[in-house]
Scaffold this active site. Structure first.
Site, PDB file in Angstrom:
ATOM      1  N   ARG A 238       0.823  -1.219   0.000  1.00  0.00           N
ATOM      2  CA  ARG A 238       0.000   0.000   0.000  1.00  0.00           C
ATOM      3  C   ARG A 238       0.851   1.261   0.000  1.00  0.00           C
ATOM      4  O   ARG A 238       0.619   2.186  -0.773  1.00  0.00           O
ATOM      5  CB  ARG A 238      -0.876   0.035   1.254  1.00  0.00           C
ATOM      6  CG  ARG A 238      -1.977  -0.945   1.312  1.00  0.00           C
ATOM      7  CD  ARG A 238      -2.834  -0.602   2.540  1.00  0.00           C
ATOM      8  NE  ARG A 238      -3.898  -1.545   2.729  1.00  0.00           N
ATOM      9  CZ  ARG A 238      -3.831  -2.577   3.566  1.00  0.00           C
ATOM     10  NH1 ARG A 238      -2.749  -2.783   4.271  1.00  0.00           N
ATOM     11  NH2 ARG A 238      -4.858  -3.392   3.703  1.00  0.00           N
ATOM     12  N   ILE A 239       1.832   1.313   0.922  1.00  0.00           N
ATOM     13  CA  ILE A 239       2.609   2.547   1.058  1.00  0.00           C
ATOM     14  C   ILE A 239       3.498   2.755  -0.170  1.00  0.00           C
ATOM     15  O   ILE A 239       3.574   3.854  -0.722  1.00  0.00           O
ATOM     16  CB  ILE A 239       3.432   2.544   2.369  1.00  0.00           C
ATOM     17  CG1 ILE A 239       2.480   2.523   3.572  1.00  0.00           C
ATOM     18  CG2 ILE A 239       4.348   3.774   2.443  1.00  0.00           C
ATOM     19  CD1 ILE A 239       3.147   2.392   4.934  1.00  0.00           C
ATOM     20  N   ARG A 259       8.165  -8.921  -3.384  1.00  0.00           N
ATOM     21  CA  ARG A 259       8.268 -10.387  -3.402  1.00  0.00           C
ATOM     22  C   ARG A 259       7.441 -10.970  -4.545  1.00  0.00           C
ATOM     23  O   ARG A 259       7.725 -12.038  -5.048  1.00  0.00           O
ATOM     24  CB  ARG A 259       7.914 -11.003  -2.059  1.00  0.00           C
ATOM     25  CG  ARG A 259       6.479 -10.910  -1.687  1.00  0.00           C
ATOM     26  CD  ARG A 259       6.218 -11.622  -0.371  1.00  0.00           C
ATOM     27  NE  ARG A 259       4.939 -11.212   0.153  1.00  0.00           N
ATOM     28  CZ  ARG A 259       4.431 -11.666   1.265  1.00  0.00           C
ATOM     29  NH1 ARG A 259       5.097 -12.537   1.992  1.00  0.00           N
ATOM     30  NH2 ARG A 259       3.260 -11.260   1.680  1.00  0.00           N
ATOM     31  N   THR A 319      11.358   5.208   5.264  1.00  0.00           N
ATOM     32  CA  THR A 319      10.264   5.519   6.197  1.00  0.00           C
ATOM     33  C   THR A 319       9.636   4.218   6.704  1.00  0.00           C
ATOM     34  O   THR A 319       8.535   4.237   7.242  1.00  0.00           O
ATOM     35  CB  THR A 319       9.163   6.369   5.514  1.00  0.00           C
ATOM     36  OG1 THR A 319       8.782   5.705   4.298  1.00  0.00           O
ATOM     37  CG2 THR A 319       9.635   7.772   5.222  1.00  0.00           C
ATOM     38  N   ARG A 321      11.432   0.675   8.252  1.00  0.00           N
ATOM     39  CA  ARG A 321      12.071   0.269   9.500  1.00  0.00           C
ATOM     40  C   ARG A 321      13.579   0.351   9.322  1.00  0.00           C
ATOM     41  O   ARG A 321      14.122  -0.077   8.299  1.00  0.00           O
ATOM     42  CB  ARG A 321      11.689  -1.167   9.871  1.00  0.00           C
ATOM     43  CG  ARG A 321      10.301  -1.341  10.449  1.00  0.00           C
ATOM     44  CD  ARG A 321      10.161  -0.702  11.835  1.00  0.00           C
ATOM     45  NE  ARG A 321       8.843  -0.919  12.411  1.00  0.00           N
ATOM     46  CZ  ARG A 321       7.811  -0.084  12.261  1.00  0.00           C
ATOM     47  NH1 ARG A 321       7.937   1.024  11.564  1.00  0.00           N
ATOM     48  NH2 ARG A 321       6.650  -0.344  12.849  1.00  0.00           N
ATOM     49  N   GLU A 350      16.288   2.377  17.465  1.00  0.00           N
ATOM     50  CA  GLU A 350      15.498   3.501  17.980  1.00  0.00           C
ATOM     51  C   GLU A 350      15.299   3.368  19.487  1.00  0.00           C
ATOM     52  O   GLU A 350      15.130   2.257  19.975  1.00  0.00           O
ATOM     53  CB  GLU A 350      14.129   3.537  17.288  1.00  0.00           C
ATOM     54  CG  GLU A 350      14.257   3.885  15.833  1.00  0.00           C
ATOM     55  CD  GLU A 350      12.909   4.017  15.124  1.00  0.00           C
ATOM     56  OE1 GLU A 350      11.873   4.149  15.794  1.00  0.00           O
ATOM     57  OE2 GLU A 350      12.917   4.001  13.892  1.00  0.00           O
ATOM     58  N   HIS A 368      11.068   9.276  13.537  1.00  0.00           N
ATOM     59  CA  HIS A 368       9.973   8.316  13.299  1.00  0.00           C
ATOM     60  C   HIS A 368       8.606   9.010  13.350  1.00  0.00           C
ATOM     61  O   HIS A 368       7.787   8.745  14.245  1.00  0.00           O
ATOM     62  CB  HIS A 368      10.018   7.173  14.314  1.00  0.00           C
ATOM     63  CG  HIS A 368       9.232   5.964  13.882  1.00  0.00           C
ATOM     64  ND1 HIS A 368       9.595   4.678  14.180  1.00  0.00           N
ATOM     65  CD2 HIS A 368       8.090   5.843  13.153  1.00  0.00           C
ATOM     66  CE1 HIS A 368       8.720   3.832  13.672  1.00  0.00           C
ATOM     67  NE2 HIS A 368       7.780   4.521  13.038  1.00  0.00           N
ATOM     68  N   GLY A 370       6.644   9.452  10.353  1.00  0.00           N
ATOM     69  CA  GLY A 370       6.007   9.249   9.042  1.00  0.00           C
ATOM     70  C   GLY A 370       4.495   9.264   9.095  1.00  0.00           C
ATOM     71  O   GLY A 370       3.834   9.778   8.194  1.00  0.00           O
TER      72      GLY A 370
END
Ligand code: 8YV
Length: 406
Positions: A238-239, A259, A319, A321, A350, A368, A370
């Protein structure tokens, strides 16, 4: 990374799948503009069987649907009087906390201090439902101490790499997340980082704030033009797709590694070129955007070897991990001028940020944020509410996360 692991990683660089079971039609919508009243908004195309206009998902949740009813052993003990104990690990928006308190017996974290692992263990020992965030490590050690009441972890966020899904499944604990509602905000922030990095906005701002700007110069602060460049998106869920839509507006050519190939219609819409080989794609891109989840297979997917394949003029933005990029290798390459820049919203450890990153000029560093919009956080909270309520009423919650999704 061995070649077998690398091949597995290449096939698993994929954002999450669609909701396993669609939630029904009328989702209680909390106003983001006015007071904290719940407003109901209709999504007619998603109305479940048997629901009529005007019924809320919460109302519907009170009736068992034969297809979504859970096996008895997976359910929370239901007594008509007893509300489940919900423990929330961080401060959530007021409107969400108010609603949680109305619906459940709820323990909040008013001062918003991240819980220690001892506090987390205490929480899983006593709660029926835990609402954690990315800052809580719900690993096998914590889960092994969960009490028999804990039946649901309703995470506030989309990524679930902070939760040991296998152990949760073994212990009969359902895990849910909040997919879909932070897609657009995260894609906005990705483009903000692309622009900020390519056009050296962080550096420019630092010069002005430090009072070091001596006036305009024809050769100062020269960045890179976006128009006509190639963007390689790693993870076309989606992102990734939302990033691609925006990037096209800036005249970037879209390439992606995932993938599996996305639907031909989406490829056509985005004029996106699929690369089965991540290595091959990386070597040809001007901008690389990381948009895949962190899983064992995507840990250090952007390894030192792969980063070296990139053009020295290329920039990378993340944005997703921090763990997806080998941060030490990235720092070394930026320092050596083997990469032109990086825009990072996430980090490998983090909230620690590699101090060497702070010394570099050609990087833009964000904390962090986003998905950090008021609307996004409220939508995430709504998803958490729906997941808990449907589960508490004996149904399968809409946003169940299964280890097999990754
Ligand atoms: C969230 C995120 O704010 O949802 C995610 O996966 O990375 C963030 O944008 C955070 O996870 C909240 O738990």
């Amino acid at each position: 990374m061995g070649s077998q692991t690398a091949a597995k990683a290449a096939t698993l660089a994929q954002s999450r799948t669609d909701d396993p079971i669609p939630i029904g039609d009328y989702i209680p919508q909390i106003s983001t503009t006015g007071d904290n009243h719940l407003k109901e908004r209709a999504f007619p195309s998603r109305r479940p069987m048997g629901a009529t206009a005007g019924q809320s998902a919460l109302c519907i949740a009170n009736r068992a649907h034969p297809l979504t009813r859970q096996p008895v052993s997976d359910r929370m003990p239901t007594s008509s009087k007893k509300k489940p104990l919900v423990i929330v690990t961080r401060k959530l928006p007021d409107a969400i906390e108010t609603r949680l308190m109305e619906l459940f017996e709820t323990r909040l974290n008013a001062d918003d201090k991240p819980m220690t692992s001892t506090q987390l263990v205490e929480a899983v020992k006593t709660a029926d439902v835990l609402v954690p965030t990315v800052t809580d490590r719900i690993d096998s050690r914590v889960l092994s101490q969960a009490g028999p009441r804990l039946k649901l972890i309703a995470s506030f966020g989309t990524g679930v790499d902070h939760i040991d899904l296998d152990t949760a499944r073994q212990r009969g604990i359902t895990v849910t997340n909040t997919p879909g509602v932070l897609t657009e905000d995260t894609a906005d922030m990705t483009m903000a980082l692309v622009l900020a990095t390519a056009r050296r906005m962080g550096e420019g701002e630092r010069v002005v704030r430090a009072g070091k700007w001596a006036g305009w110069s024809p050769t100062a602060m020269l960045g890179t033009r976006l128009l006509g460049k190639r963007m390689g998106i790693v993870g076309m869920g989606r992102i990734g797709q939302a990033v691609a839509r925006r990037a096209r507006g800036f005249g970037l050519a879209i390439h992606y590694h995932n993938r599996k190939r996305v639907h031909p219609e989406i490829e056509r819409e985005l004029e996106a070129t699929y690369w089965e080989s991540l290595d091959q794609m990386l070597a040809r891109m001007d901008i690389v955007s990381i948009n895949c989840p962190h899983t064992p297979a995507t840990f250090h997917l952007l390894s030192a070897r792969r980063l070296k394949l990139m053009k020295p003029t290329a920039i990378i933005v993340n944005t997703a991990r921090g763990e997806v990029i080998d941060e030490n290798a990235l720092v070394r390459m930026l320092k050596a001028g083997e990469l032109a820049g990086a825009g990072l919203d996430v980090y490998e450890h983090e909230p620690q940020v590699n101090p060497k990153l702070l010394e570099l000029d050609r990087v833009v560093l964000l904390p962090h944020m986003g998905s950090a919009t008021l609307e996004g956080r409220i939508d995430m909270g709504e998803k958490v509410l729906i997941n808990i309520k449907t589960f508490a009423d004996g149904h399968k919650p809409p946003d169940r996360v299964l280890a097999t999704m990754f």
